[in-house]
Design an enzyme around this catalytic site. Sequence first.
Site, PDB file in Angstrom:
ATOM      1  N   CYS A 132       0.846  -1.204   0.000  1.00 49.96           N
ATOM      2  CA  CYS A 132       0.000   0.000   0.000  1.00 49.96           C
ATOM      3  C   CYS A 132       0.876   1.247   0.000  1.00 49.96           C
ATOM      4  CB  CYS A 132      -0.928   0.011   1.214  1.00 49.96           C
ATOM      5  SG  CYS A 132      -1.990   1.472   1.275  1.00 49.96           S
TER       6      CYS A 132
ATOM      7  N   CYS B 294      -0.375   4.141   2.354  1.00 56.39           N
ATOM      8  CA  CYS B 294      -0.194   3.942   3.788  1.00 56.39           C
ATOM      9  C   CYS B 294       1.273   4.043   4.182  1.00 56.39           C
ATOM     10  CB  CYS B 294      -0.720   2.566   4.210  1.00 56.39           C
ATOM     11  SG  CYS B 294      -2.444   2.286   3.823  1.00 56.39           S
ATOM     12  N   ASP B 295       2.106   3.292   3.479  1.00 53.36           N
ATOM     13  CA  ASP B 295       3.483   3.099   3.921  1.00 53.36           C
ATOM     14  C   ASP B 295       4.484   3.996   3.218  1.00 53.36           C
ATOM     15  OD1 ASP B 295       2.470   1.115   5.543  1.00 53.36           O
ATOM     16  OD2 ASP B 295       2.789  -0.455   4.065  1.00 53.36           O
TER      17      ASP B 295
END
Length: 521
Positions: A344, A347-348
């Site tokens: 992701c 997200c990361d």
Amino acid sequence: MLDAALKEQLRAYLERVREPFEIVASLDDSATAAEMKSLLEDIASMCDKISLRLDGSDQRKPSFSLQRLGSQQSLRFAGLPLGHEFTSLVLALLWTGGHPPKVEQDVIEQIQGLDGDFSFEVYMSLSCHNCPDVVQALSLMAVLNPKVKTVVIEGGAFQAEVEAREIMAVPSVYLNGQVFGSGRMTVEEIIAKLDTGAASRDAAKLSAKVPYDMLIVGGGPAGAAAAVYAARKGIRTGVAAERFGGQVNDTLAIENFISVTATDGPKFAAALEAHVKAYDVDIMNLQRAEKLIPASEPGGLIEIQLANGGSLKARSVIVSTGARWRNVNVPGEAEYKNKGVAYCPHCDGPLFKGKRVAVIGGGNSGVEAAIDLAGIVAHVSLFEFADQLRADAVLVNKLKSLPNVSIHTSAQTTELTGDGNKLDGLSYTDRVSGAAHHVELEGVFVQIGLVPNTEWLKGTLELSKFGEIIVDSHGRTSLPGVFAAGDVTTVPFKQIIIATGDGAKAALGAFDYLMRLPASS
């Protein structure tokens, strides 16, 4: 700190605070601390039941705790909970102030019944759309049970901790100093990991349920649509879902669902669940199907056996278990998952600020990920197995215009390497020349498509060579009474809007099947 519109919105929410509590801030001389002080002063000025102290002595600075007067509550935010986490802050304020959470009563009782010493630390990033669910779950647990202590840590403000613990994916959760979990988790999932007897109790409850007229296995867009259409027919309907909303929960931007100009995955998933709950549908979340047992006679009951040992029965079943991200399946991928290997970018990605990363996959998702990451990291290397990128031309042109991106086509990834603790590079073979290469990296984002969740159905239903359930124009499978819909099927174009229509079609097909059963069935 907050603009006028946001202040008015927050002021309206804080009118729901019933019980007095105080905010205790532990500050330093940083710019983040100054912003935190301003935010907390705004909050305290909006509600006469909230007081602010600036004499906190917590080692993590800047941070603040929410402490209901007369309670042993232990909930702390280290860093500023803004961005995606502003809602988490608002909810924490309301819950601390006695506003009841929108959670099932049995979940509240399970939280309150937890016995032990549970000290949680959850690392999040402000751009992570998976983090709020975990932050809110652990915040609620800290509010409801004094034996649960929660610290929410914004990774960007505490980079030294992130690096010391080698955190390379968020949300990352530690319990009593040890790794507890990574990625999206609901409050029910967290409780299940803490309460080891919950699974057997849940299995017994499920097995005792009266058979359904229609049971939907899977709670993504296809499953939600099927449930609404079935319930509107007035029949007994159930949904067994491993995670309601499915893969939609992991989607950041949704801009092509007709009539909805723009939304994001978590909001869309919540709307799906709310729509289903508006009808008389029995939703059974956190339930993973492990086996389908066909009816022993025409019109008989079909059984779905679950991972926790329970089972459900129904006169008709719709399988809508969706698909998941496909793995590269090379040495090092599993070993370094969440240690440099990620799926992701939204997200990361912030965790790799200023570092070198790679994206594997040259379709739309891969190219979009590379474009997104290029604005954060030092350099992006994109690797595509085919001899050209498969993404839309407008995306490819955008990618090629970026100065810190290199594109490698005809590149077969052979290994993801590391030092035993975290990833340090990617090895690939040039499929034209046959030459082997190695690139030093700190992160790899895998974006190579989807694989249907049908392993549990092999030998039961007719599947395509790609593992998809073969269906006809009515959603019928090779088994009488069993229908399928969405990304798990052979229906082309894996899109949310197609899945919802597919779910509605399968529900109507299943209802037609039920109507034509003999009256004695």
